[in-house]
Design a protein around this motif. Structure first.
Motif, PDB file in Angstrom:
ATOM      1  N   LEU A 295      20.428 -20.632  67.805  1.00 56.13           N
ATOM      2  CA  LEU A 295      20.730 -20.404  66.400  1.00 56.13           C
ATOM      3  C   LEU A 295      20.614 -18.931  66.052  1.00 56.13           C
ATOM      4  O   LEU A 295      19.675 -18.254  66.469  1.00 56.13           O
ATOM      5  CB  LEU A 295      19.788 -21.215  65.513  1.00 56.13           C
ATOM      6  CG  LEU A 295      19.784 -22.724  65.730  1.00 56.13           C
ATOM      7  CD1 LEU A 295      18.762 -23.379  64.815  1.00 56.13           C
ATOM      8  CD2 LEU A 295      21.160 -23.308  65.489  1.00 56.13           C
ATOM      9  N   LYS A 296      21.575 -18.449  65.271  1.00 56.55           N
ATOM     10  CA  LYS A 296      21.505 -17.075  64.787  1.00 56.55           C
ATOM     11  C   LYS A 296      20.327 -16.906  63.837  1.00 56.55           C
ATOM     12  O   LYS A 296      19.741 -15.844  63.752  1.00 56.55           O
ATOM     13  CB  LYS A 296      22.805 -16.690  64.071  1.00 56.55           C
ATOM     14  CG  LYS A 296      23.996 -16.549  65.008  1.00 56.55           C
ATOM     15  CD  LYS A 296      25.222 -16.159  64.232  1.00 56.55           C
ATOM     16  CE  LYS A 296      25.881 -17.445  63.783  1.00 56.55           C
ATOM     17  NZ  LYS A 296      27.111 -17.264  63.049  1.00 56.55           N
ATOM     18  N   ASN A 297      19.987 -17.961  63.119  1.00 58.40           N
ATOM     19  CA  ASN A 297      18.898 -17.916  62.142  1.00 58.40           C
ATOM     20  C   ASN A 297      17.557 -18.263  62.779  1.00 58.40           C
ATOM     21  O   ASN A 297      16.683 -18.831  62.133  1.00 58.40           O
ATOM     22  CB  ASN A 297      19.184 -18.870  60.974  1.00 58.40           C
ATOM     23  CG  ASN A 297      20.261 -18.331  60.072  1.00 58.40           C
ATOM     24  OD1 ASN A 297      20.221 -17.173  59.672  1.00 58.40           O
ATOM     25  ND2 ASN A 297      21.246 -19.156  59.778  1.00 58.40           N
TER      26      ASN A 297
ATOM     27  N   GLN B   6      17.861 -22.509  59.271  1.00 55.03           N
ATOM     28  CA  GLN B   6      18.092 -23.098  60.599  1.00 55.03           C
ATOM     29  C   GLN B   6      18.738 -24.470  60.471  1.00 55.03           C
ATOM     30  O   GLN B   6      19.673 -24.796  61.200  1.00 55.03           O
ATOM     31  CB  GLN B   6      16.770 -23.232  61.370  1.00 55.03           C
ATOM     32  CG  GLN B   6      16.306 -22.002  62.015  1.00 55.03           C
ATOM     33  CD  GLN B   6      15.124 -22.283  62.932  1.00 55.03           C
ATOM     34  OE1 GLN B   6      14.657 -23.418  63.077  1.00 55.03           O
ATOM     35  NE2 GLN B   6      14.622 -21.239  63.572  1.00 55.03           N
TER      36      GLN B   6
ATOM     37  N   GLN C 296      20.552 -25.658  58.035  1.00 54.61           N
ATOM     38  CA  GLN C 296      21.948 -25.513  57.616  1.00 54.61           C
ATOM     39  C   GLN C 296      22.830 -25.120  58.804  1.00 54.61           C
ATOM     40  O   GLN C 296      23.921 -25.661  58.964  1.00 54.61           O
ATOM     41  CB  GLN C 296      22.066 -24.451  56.511  1.00 54.61           C
ATOM     42  CG  GLN C 296      21.574 -24.914  55.173  1.00 54.61           C
ATOM     43  CD  GLN C 296      21.709 -23.823  54.123  1.00 54.61           C
ATOM     44  OE1 GLN C 296      21.335 -22.677  54.369  1.00 54.61           O
ATOM     45  NE2 GLN C 296      22.226 -24.188  52.973  1.00 54.61           N
ATOM     46  N   GLU C 297      22.368 -24.179  59.602  1.00 58.55           N
ATOM     47  CA  GLU C 297      23.165 -23.725  60.743  1.00 58.55           C
ATOM     48  C   GLU C 297      23.324 -24.846  61.790  1.00 58.55           C
ATOM     49  O   GLU C 297      24.399 -25.027  62.346  1.00 58.55           O
ATOM     50  CB  GLU C 297      22.512 -22.490  61.387  1.00 58.55           C
ATOM     51  CG  GLU C 297      23.334 -21.927  62.513  1.00 58.55           C
ATOM     52  CD  GLU C 297      22.696 -20.694  63.158  1.00 58.55           C
ATOM     53  OE1 GLU C 297      23.145 -20.346  64.255  1.00 58.55           O
ATOM     54  OE2 GLU C 297      21.751 -20.121  62.578  1.00 58.55           O
TER      55      GLU C 297
END
Length: 137
Positions: free
Chosen positions: A87-89, A132, A134-135
């Motif tokens: 994850l980017k987040n 996180q 949401q992603e």
């Protein structure tokens, strides 16, 4: 043979230190034929590698980097196509782990996550977890 995603047998547990309960967890997973097992508060660190494996399962884990860690883990039965999500987040204070499981019978997939929220956790960490979530979805 693996079951379709909709029929997979899952288990969630808060271990509150899996160290002395590892054999019990392994016996439960194998006897009850679970496909997916999510565990919070494993309290693992880098010193526990070989001893946490469960036969016929792939292990995904996120160990806390500092101090006595809560840590989270997901076991998925071998033969089930899966991979950990990056994850980017990602946030180091959020104790979460996300895995995508592909359904062999269709072109769909399922996202499985395990998350440990510490007592007294602050709002910024809650917000980081929400990002996180949401992603991942």
């Amino acid at each position: 043979m693996t079951r379709p995603v909709a029929q997979q047998k899952c288990l969630y547990t808060n271990a509150c230190s899996l160290g002395n309960k590892q054999e019990e967890l392994e016996a439960t997973v194998l006897l009850e034929n679970h496909d997916v097992v999510a565990v919070t508060e494993t309290w693992w660190d880098d010193s526990r590698n070989e001893s946490v494996a469960i036969d016929d399962c792939k292990l995904f884990r996120r160990d806390r980097q500092e101090g006595r860690g809560e840590s989270v883990a997901i076991y998925i039965r071998k033969g089930i196509e899966c991979e950990e999500l990056s994850l980017k987040n990602s946030h180091e204070q959020v104790e979460s782990l996300w895995v995508t499981v592909r359904d062999q019978g269709s072109k769909g997939s399922l996202v499985i996550g395990v998350y440990y929220r510490r007592p007294g956790q602050t709002e910024p960490v809650d917000e980081a977890f929400f990002l996180q979530l949401q992603e991942a979805l």
